[in-house]
Design a protein around this motif. Structure first.
Motif, PDB file in Angstrom:
ATOM      1  N   PHE A 103      38.754  37.079  42.589  1.00 47.12           N
ATOM      2  CA  PHE A 103      38.219  36.192  41.564  1.00 47.12           C
ATOM      3  C   PHE A 103      38.790  36.581  40.211  1.00 47.12           C
ATOM      4  O   PHE A 103      39.259  37.702  40.005  1.00 47.12           O
ATOM      5  CB  PHE A 103      36.681  36.224  41.522  1.00 47.12           C
ATOM      6  CG  PHE A 103      36.115  37.537  41.037  1.00 47.12           C
ATOM      7  CD1 PHE A 103      35.867  37.766  39.686  1.00 47.12           C
ATOM      8  CD2 PHE A 103      35.804  38.552  41.937  1.00 47.12           C
ATOM      9  CE1 PHE A 103      35.340  38.978  39.245  1.00 47.12           C
ATOM     10  CE2 PHE A 103      35.282  39.769  41.509  1.00 47.12           C
ATOM     11  CZ  PHE A 103      35.049  39.982  40.157  1.00 47.12           C
ATOM     12  N   PHE A 245      37.200  31.222  42.044  1.00 41.62           N
ATOM     13  CA  PHE A 245      37.711  31.679  43.334  1.00 41.62           C
ATOM     14  C   PHE A 245      38.682  30.630  43.853  1.00 41.62           C
ATOM     15  O   PHE A 245      38.564  29.444  43.528  1.00 41.62           O
ATOM     16  CB  PHE A 245      36.581  31.842  44.356  1.00 41.62           C
ATOM     17  CG  PHE A 245      35.715  33.053  44.176  1.00 41.62           C
ATOM     18  CD1 PHE A 245      35.961  34.218  44.890  1.00 41.62           C
ATOM     19  CD2 PHE A 245      34.631  33.024  43.304  1.00 41.62           C
ATOM     20  CE1 PHE A 245      35.146  35.332  44.740  1.00 41.62           C
ATOM     21  CE2 PHE A 245      33.810  34.131  43.141  1.00 41.62           C
ATOM     22  CZ  PHE A 245      34.073  35.292  43.865  1.00 41.62           C
ATOM     23  N   VAL A 257      30.737  34.682  48.367  1.00 48.05           N
ATOM     24  CA  VAL A 257      30.734  33.975  47.087  1.00 48.05           C
ATOM     25  C   VAL A 257      29.304  33.725  46.628  1.00 48.05           C
ATOM     26  O   VAL A 257      28.978  33.856  45.442  1.00 48.05           O
ATOM     27  CB  VAL A 257      31.517  32.657  47.191  1.00 48.05           C
ATOM     28  CG1 VAL A 257      31.428  31.876  45.882  1.00 48.05           C
ATOM     29  CG2 VAL A 257      32.978  32.932  47.534  1.00 48.05           C
TER      30      VAL A 257
END
Length: 357
Positions: A103, A245, A257
Motif C-alpha cells: 500500500f 492498494f 485490507v
C-alpha cells in the motif's frame, strides 16, 4: 482491467461491472466471518483470524497512522514490514501501483492522476487532511514583501514534493485569485525535503515555504515567519490524502485490507479522543523503538491528522476537486474516471452508521 465502481458506502445499491460483483462477493464472505460494530471503535478486534504481512514505506522523523495502529494493537493479525522511507507521496503510491509495496499513501490528486492513466488502484481510507489545526500554510520570513498572490510571480516556493498537495493548492490559489496561466507559470515550485524547508526559507534559498503539521508548528515556535495563505482559507475542512492498494491485491486479500482499514480507522478515532499529550508520547515511543537514528523533536508539535471523515471515510468531493484541477492545469486531457470509481468506504467499519465528522 475493468475498474470497480467502489465510491459508495457499504450497503448502497450498485449496478457495477462483473469484476465489481466478484469483489463484493469476496467482501461479503469476509464481512460474514468478521462481524463489524456499527461504531468503528471495536471493529479491529475479534472475529476470524487475520493473517498477512504488508510491505510499506515510512517517513523519516514521522510516525504514520498504520504504524500507530499496529503499535496500539489495532491491526489484528496483520503485520507491517518496513522496507525503507519514501521521498514523497506520489512516489509512494507509484510503488504501490508497481507492486513494490502493498500500500501507499499520497495526496488524492496524485492518486487521481495515476488512476486516470489506468493504474489499477483504489483508495480505501483517508489518512491526512486539512482542518483548523492541521493545514498547509505558505510562509515567508517576517520582513518579506510578499503579501498576496501577485507577489508570488517570479518567486521560489519550496514544498515537500512536486505534483503533490502543496503544488495543487498553490496552483488553485493563484488561479482563483485571477492570475493568468502565463503568470502562474512564472511561480517556481521547488522540491525540498520537509525537514529542510524551514532552514531553506531562513537561509534565503527559497522565498516561500509550504509547511505542514509538525514542521509548520516548529517553524512558528521558532518565530520570525509569517503566513501568507493556507488551504483551509479557501477549501475548508477536507480529507486530502488516502491509502491505496492495487485492485488485484484487494481481490486476493479482502480480509487483510479490511483489517488494515479498520485498524487505521480506529487509530484515527483514538487520536481524536485521547489526550494530545498521550498521542504525542505514543508516537515518540514508536520512533525511539524502531531505532532508525531519527530526531523525535518535531513530534512534540503534533496536533491533528486533519482527517475530515469519521474513521477516515471519504467523499466524492475529496477526489472531484483534484480531477478538475488536473484538467484545468493541463495535466490530464479529460476527466475519464468518476470520483466514486476512485475510492471505496466498504472496508471501513465507520461507514456502517458513520459519516463525516
Amino acid at each position: 482491467m475493468t475498474r470497480r465502481t467502489t465510491g459508495r458506502t457499504a450497503g448502497a445499491p450498485d449496478a457495477g461491472a462483473p469484476t465489481r460483483r466478484r469483489f463484493l462477493a469476496a467482501a461479503a464472505v469476509s464481512a460474514a466471518a468478521v462481524p463489524l460494530a456499527a461504531a468503528c471503535g471495536r471493529a479491529a478486534g475479534g472475529g476470524a483470524e487475520r493473517t498477512g504481512t504488508l510491505r510499506y514505506q515510512g517517513w523519516t522523523g514521522q510516525v504514520t497512522l498504520p504504524e500507530l495502529a499496529e503499535d496500539l494493537g489495532y491491526l489484528g493479525g496483520v503485520r507491517l514490514e518496513w522496507v525503507g522511507n519514501t521521498a514523497s507521496g506520489p512516489q509512494d503510491v507509484q510503488s504501490a501501483a508497481t507492486g513494490q509495496v502493498a500500500f501507499g499513501g499520497a495526496f488524492n490528486g496524485a492518486s487521481v492522476k495515476l488512476q486516470e492513466s489506468g493504474a489499477p488502484l483504489t483508495s480505501v481510507i483517508g489518512y491526512y487532511g486539512t482542518d483548523a489545526k492541521n493545514y498547509t500554510g505558505f510562509f515567508v520570513l517576517e520582513g518579506s514583501p510578499i503579501r498576496g498572490p501577485r507577489d508570488l510571480v517570479g518567486k521560489k516556493i519550496g514544498m515537500n514534493t512536486l505534483g503533490g498537495h502543496s503544488q495543487a493548492v498553490l496552483d488553485l490559489y493563484l488561479r482563483r485569485n485571477g492570475l493568468s496561466a502565463g503568470d502562474v507559470a512564472k511561480v517556481e515550485a521547488l522540491a525540498v525535503p520537509p525537514v529542510s524547508l524551514e532552514q531553506s526559507l531562513r537561509q534565503g534559498q527559497i522565498d516561500v515555504a509550504a509547511l505542514t503539521g509538525i514542521f509548520q508548528d516548529k517553524a512558528i515556535a521558532a518565530g520570525g515567519v509569517r503566513r501568507v495563505f493556507r488551504d483551509y482559507d479557501f477549501l475548508g475542512a477536507f480529507t486530502a490524502g488516502s491509502y491505496v492498494f492495487r485492485d488485484d491485491f484487494i481481490e486476493r486479500n479482502p480480509d487483510t485490507v479490511r483489517a488494515f482499514t479498520a485498524g487505521v480507522a480506529k487509530a484515527i478515532e483514538w487520536s481524536r479522543t485521547a489526550p494530545r499529550e498521550e498521542v504525542v508520547a505514543r508516537q515518540m515511543k514508536i520512533l525511539a523503538a524502531r531505532g532508525r537514528n531519527e530526531s523525535p523533536d518535531a513530534l512534540k508539535y503534533w496536533k491533528s491528522w486533519g482527517v475530515a471523515g469519521r474513521g477516515g471515510l471519504m467523499t466524492d468531493r475529496e477526489f472531484a476537486t483534484w480531477s478538475g484541477w488536473l484538467k484545468d492545469a493541463g495535466q490530464i486531457r479529460e476527466v475519464k474516471v468518476r470520483p466514486r470509481d476512485l475510492y471505496t468506504n466498504e472496508f471501513n467499519p465507520c461507514a456502517n452508521g458513520g459519516g463525516p465528522r
